[in-house]
Enzyme design. Structure first.
Site, PDB file in Angstrom:
ATOM      1  NE  ARG A  37     -74.067  54.752 125.630  1.00  0.00           N
ATOM      2  CZ  ARG A  37     -74.228  55.393 124.533  1.00  0.00           C
ATOM      3  NH1 ARG A  37     -74.156  56.708 124.617  1.00  0.00           N
ATOM      4  NH2 ARG A  37     -74.715  54.863 123.345  1.00  0.00           N
ATOM      5  CB  VAL A  38     -74.379  59.763 132.917  1.00  0.00           C
ATOM      6  CG1 VAL A  38     -73.122  59.258 132.262  1.00  0.00           C
ATOM      7  CG2 VAL A  38     -75.076  60.756 132.012  1.00  0.00           C
TER       8      VAL A  38
END
Ligand code: ATP
Ligand code: MG
Length: 585
Positions: free
Chosen positions: A442-443
């Site tokens: 997600r990052v």
């Protein structure tokens, strides 16, 4: 007024004169009516100890020596390099007046399975370290009106019912030092491999607050795994928490280990925490890391399956505390927790023995907090705080691919993404067995280099299309040309993502392979040859176009011209390869 019993232990009975010297002190503290009881203890030569209720006064020779040693240690620490120490130490000795150490003591009520209940220590705090007679240490985990629940670190056979327990007033900490690099330590931070004792530089608290929002900055640098399928599609950034999840024997440890190997020469400290694993597997892993030259920057924290539940419970926190020591110095740290499902099981055992109420799947209610407070300590610190980072790769084992079980869902929700390894892929030979559909980061995209982002482009999408088409065409035999081409291309991509163990691919190598693959460069190469051709391609580039490789690594970006250069040079190599194949056949 009630009488106060004062128990005195020493090797010789105190004289009336000695007793009368103690009286003013005792009267002031405990009242007028003091009754002495003498207990002979031959070990206490040249000193005595005194017990009043729960208070314990140590005036033994050992305790006084310890005080003097502590005082000397402080003097040595304060002294500058040029000072002559001998006169300083002598001065200390001349001016030294021993203090009577007042301590509270408790009595062991029950003991078993690494858990002891203690009565009498009314003021002990949660998480405080207690020392049991015989030297075993324990940590307070339960506080109740009846007494304390305490987990024991070490062999509990020397602890018996009725034995005495001292408070230390300190929370638990691990010794840390630069010298730990290259070593295997236990959950308490003490070396368990062959080699010298590690001299601690300082102690770090095992339980610490995670860095706050203002102390952090967003994840912005890649933590490359060296595995093409992960770095291209599920990139991990420094300071991120990425879960590795899968059934048993699907290559979870292998992914973590390859990531450690890939940190060679990148000034990253790696900490591998083994929880509840076979000691032989950990030994084998340590040996492989050593053979590959990766042990120089790695620390292994080991609480193997034979260790008690409390040791397995604190092992990841110790690993985390050791990591914090390096992170606070501005270094980059990678921690692997192998694995957190066994950690949760150890915590469940411990909680049940402490008689906490069982919840879902018999885990205690705070099992979520157990892992969230551990993983929250991963961070990418702001430049003002040194700019260090701590990345976490927790590993979780699933049963029959069930990611919706209790512990997996908990940890999925705490981490910034997961790499899902699948048995069916693993057995079909697709290794690392990453399931492209269920994995996510997600990052990490924010930390991926621009070059990698441009090169990987639509890889995920194309693989998704391939998978769908593969299912769709499974039962039909006559396919049109376009579909057949699409399937062959997808199969080629899948082959490209296969990677042997211990063979990380460099950043420029990955970019070159991906650019070539997305330009359909590998179409026409026999499927089985693809991994080898890709490897040859990287080597060819390093000889033929070192300027492109170094620009990719240094600048991390790629313009259109460079991209077309890469495609052109790759064509050269592939044409050469085709010719030599033809000549062979
Ligand atoms: P466990 O559940 O027992 O901890 P695991 O999921 O950690 O297993 P590994 O021990 O990493 O799995 O790997 C299992 C086996 O698969 C090992 O024998 C390993 O050598 C092999 N293996 C893993 N990755 C690869 C790979 N990329 N190529 C070839 N073999 C691999
Ligand atoms: Mg494993």
């Amino acid at each position: 007024m009630s009488k106060v019993l004062v128990k005195i232990r020493s090797s010789r009975e105190p004289t009336e004169e000695q007793k009368s010297k103690l009286l003013p002190f005792l009267n002031e503290r405990y009242g007028e009516e003091i009754v002495f009881e003498y207990i002979r203890d031959r070990k206490l030569v040249g000193g005595f100890t005194m017990e009043v209720g729960n208070d314990f006064y140590d005036y033994s020779r050992e305790a006084r020596l310890e005080q003097l040693t502590r005082k000397w240690e402080q003097t040595v620490k304060k002294a500058s390099f040029s000072d002559d120490l001998i006169p300083l130490l002598r001065e200390d000795l001349d001016n030294w007046v021993p203090k009577t150490l007042a301590e509270q003591i408790g009595i062991v009520d029950t003991v078993g399975d690494g858990i002891a209940t203690v009565t009498g220590l009314k003021e002990a705090e949660y998480g405080e370290i207690l020392i049991f007679e015989g030297g075993v240490r324990g940590m307070v985990q339960n506080l109740s009106r009846e007494g304390l629940g305490c987990v024991l670190f070490g062999d509990d056979s020397s602890v018996t019912e009725g034995s005495r327990v001292r408070r230390t007033g300190r929370a638990s900490g691990v010794p840390v030092s630069e010298k730990m690099l290259g070593r295997v330590v236990d959950a308490l931070g003490y070396a368990i491999d062959v080699g010298d004792e590690i001299k601690p530089e300082k102690y770090m608290p095992i339980e610490a607050q995670a860095p706050g929002i203002l102390e952090r900055q967003s994840v912005h640098e890649p933590m490359e795994t060296g595995l093409l399928c992960i770095d291209s599609m599920f990139p991990i950034g420094r300071g991120q928490r990425e879960l590795i999840i899968g059934d048993r024997q699907t290559g979870k440890t292998a992914v973590a280990m390859d990531t450690i190997l890939n940190q060679k020469g990148k000034n990253v400290v790696c900490i591998y925490v083994a929880i509840g694993q076979k000691a032989s597997s950990v030994a084998q892993l340590a040996r492989s890391l050593k053979d590959k030259g990766a042990m120089d920057y790695t620390i292994i924290v080991c609480a193997s399956a034979s260790e008690s539940a409390p040791m397995q419970y604190i092992a990841p926190y110790s690993g985390c505390a050791i990591g914090e020591y390096f992170m606070n110095k501005g270094r980059h740290v990678l921690r692997v927790y192998d694995d957190l499902s066994k950690h949760a099981v150890a915590y469940r055992a411990l909680s049940l023995l402490l008689e906490r109420s069982p919840g879902r799947e018999a885990y205690p209610g705070d099992v979520f907090y157990l892992h969230s407070r551990l993983l929250e300590r991963s961070a990418c610190l702001s430049d003002k705080n040194g700019g260090g980072s701590m990345t976490a790769l927790p590993i979780v084992e699933t049963q029959a691919g069930d990611v919706s079980a209790y512990i997996p869902t908990n940890i999925i929700s705490i981490t910034d993404g997961q790499i899902f390894l699948e048995s069916s892929l693993f057995f079909s030979g697709q290794r690392p067995a990453v399931n492209v559909g269920l994995s996510v980061s997600r990052v990490g995209g924010a930390a991926q280099t621009k070059a990698m982002k441009k090169a990987a482009g639509s890889l995920r999408l194309e693989l998704a299309q391939y998978r769908e088409m593969e299912v769709f065409t499974q039962f039909s035999s006559d396919l049109d040309d376009a579909t057949q081409r699409q399937i062959a291309y997808g199969q080629g991509l899948m082959r490209l993502l296969r990677q042997e163990r211990y063979s990380p691919i460099s950043h420029h190598g990955q970019v070159v392979i991906l650019v070539t693959a997305m330009a359909k460069g590998f179409v026409g190469v026999p499927l089985d040859d693809i991994p080898e051709v890709a490897k040859g391609l990287c080597e060819y580039f390093e000889h033929r176009a070192p300027h492109i490789c170094s620009r990719l690594d240094v600048e991390g970006d790629m313009d259109e011209r460079m991209k077309s250069d890469i495609i052109r040079i790759a064509e050269e190599y592939l044409a050469d390869h085709r010719e030599s194949e033809d000549a062979d056949s």
